[in-house]
Structures are given as C-alpha cells and as structure tokens.
Design an enzyme around this catalytic site. Sequence first.
Site, PDB file in Angstrom:
ATOM      1  N   TYR A 165      21.511  18.669  33.020  1.00 44.26           N
ATOM      2  CA  TYR A 165      21.651  19.825  31.025  1.00 44.26           C
ATOM      3  C   TYR A 165      20.621  19.015  30.881  1.00 44.26           C
ATOM      4  O   TYR A 165      20.092  17.648  30.884  1.00 44.26           O
ATOM      5  CB  TYR A 165      23.161  19.853  31.327  1.00 44.26           C
ATOM      6  CG  TYR A 165      23.650  18.144  30.210  1.00 44.26           C
ATOM      7  CD1 TYR A 165      23.217  18.301  28.834  1.00 44.26           C
ATOM      8  CD2 TYR A 165      23.966  17.242  30.933  1.00 44.26           C
ATOM      9  CE1 TYR A 165      23.294  17.098  27.958  1.00 44.26           C
ATOM     10  CE2 TYR A 165      24.115  16.133  30.367  1.00 44.26           C
ATOM     11  CZ  TYR A 165      24.086  15.935  28.572  1.00 44.26           C
ATOM     12  OH  TYR A 165      24.778  14.526  28.487  1.00 44.26           O
TER      13      TYR A 165
ATOM     14  N   GLU B  91      23.465   1.747  25.607  1.00 47.49           N
ATOM     15  CA  GLU B  91      23.375   2.789  25.103  1.00 47.49           C
ATOM     16  C   GLU B  91      24.854   3.650  23.950  1.00 47.49           C
ATOM     17  O   GLU B  91      25.851   2.969  23.972  1.00 47.49           O
ATOM     18  CB  GLU B  91      22.348   3.797  25.614  1.00 47.49           C
ATOM     19  CG  GLU B  91      23.428   4.633  26.767  1.00 47.49           C
ATOM     20  CD  GLU B  91      22.452   5.482  27.474  1.00 47.49           C
ATOM     21  OE1 GLU B  91      21.466   6.280  26.570  1.00 47.49           O
ATOM     22  OE2 GLU B  91      23.071   5.530  28.249  1.00 47.49           O
TER      23      GLU B  91
END
Length: 284
Positions: free
Chosen positions: A33, A179
């Site tokens: 995506y 992250e």
Amino acid sequence: MSSIVFLNGDFCKEEDAKVSIFDRGYLFGDGIYEVVPVINGKVIDKEPFYERFNASMSKIGLKAPFCKVEIETILDTLIAKNEIVEGGIYMQVTRGVAPREFYFPENTPTTFMAFTFKKEIIKNPLADKGIKVVSCADIRWKRRDIKSISLLGQVLAKEEVHQKGAYEGWMVEDGFVTEGTSSAAFIIKDGVIITRPLSNAILPSIRRKLLMEYTKAHNIKVEERLFTIEEALNADEAFMASATIFVLPIIEIDGKPIGSGKPGPMVKKLREMYIEAALKEANA
C-alpha cells in the site's frame, strides 16, 4: 454523503465497492500500500511516492495494473470527485483473487483500490503543542523496507500506545529505536539530526528522504546511526515525520520530557521547510 472510491478500473460509491473473500490481501495480507498527501487539491511528493511504490511491488513480485500516468489520473479524479483540498489518498494492490494456496497463482489479475480522506495538515494544532510518545517492542517481520499491508505488528503496537494515552509509539529492537509505529523517528542533539540508517529494518520513509535533501540544502548536519530511548531522553529535541503530518515535535517519551518539554526551534524550522516545499509543489 458517501465518498467515491476506485476499485479495479471503476469509480464507485464506497458502499458499492466489494472484494472477494478469496482475495489474497484478505487471506494472506499479500499486497502493498501507499499513502500520499494532498495539498491544495493536488498530490504532492509524487516522484518519491512512485519510486517506493514500484520498489515495494518489485520486492514481492507484483506488477502494477496501471502505468504511472494512469495512476496519476486515477488519483486526480478521486481528488476531484471527493472535493479533497487537504488530506490524503490510500492506495492498495494485492495479488488478487485465487484459491487459498501459498504459492503465487498464475495469470491472476491484481486487485487495485484507492480512496481519499480529508485531514488538516498544514495547520495541524499538534505542531504547536507537540506530542507524547511511548516505547514499545518491535515485533514485526524482517522485511520492513516493503510497505506491506500485513500490519498486525503495528496494530498491536498502536493499541498499546492508545492504552497508554500517547500519540505515537517508538518501536525498539535489540535495544535500539527502529522507527515509529507509523512514522519515521528523529532526535536532535547539539544542532545535529540523528536518525537510523536505511536497511530492511525500517521503511524507506519519503518524509525522511525529503528532509535529508532539505537539510543538506540548508547545511544542517545529519547523522545516520542507531540510537536508544535513553539517548532520545537526553536529546535537545525529537520529532516524527509521515505522509499526512509532515513533521511533528515530540515533547515527551515514556512520561519524561524532551529538552524543555516544549516544541523546539529546529523542529519548527524543519516543519516550515517541508510546508514551504509542499505549498510550492501544490502551487498554493
């Protein structure tokens, strides 16, 4: 009023968009995506978006059903049909509908869909207030460089973050920050921006890529290296970056203030840089 979405060549109302239960995205999370920002009714950051989209497709052996020009037309049409001035577009491609077997099916058309959403980006009030972050274990798979729709690890982390009353989570693996649960992570110390180097351990963030270009143009030093939560707590400033928030200051991690406990001057400067470039690209 229902929004207009795109599915496999057709624009239709969201309630009319249907996908088979045998779609491999539904059965296996077999797809990728992208999320792209919309400013002033225009898609921005186009080139890095297409670059990462194609890279993710290639890494899982998929071929896009539409070329770059056709995808751009689809996105522009969605923006117009839904009257999006500011917000984003979510786009997803799966390996398509096939019997439930793990190996790749042959001659199976991909499933391609996209939808829009409205969101305040430029004047996001969190830019003035700052956000709170909590650390959480990184339990994801080892190919995080692929923007996979298989997001169970992030879902579990996001729920942990939500339960703790924070805005974002910083995932930790082997003692180091990888992250954010849906963003790139940065700290600042003595005027130097510190962020983890690219590898299979993190997504190649478009915001990270562009910020690296802006900082280079403004002679701001960046160090690409690992850092810990402990180091982040001793930083002067910290921030996160993603498609539809651009740059947001982090004022607290695990209940402890970062720097003064308020948004700092360098993060403010970086956000202004990004917004300036975005408005320029959008002709706003």
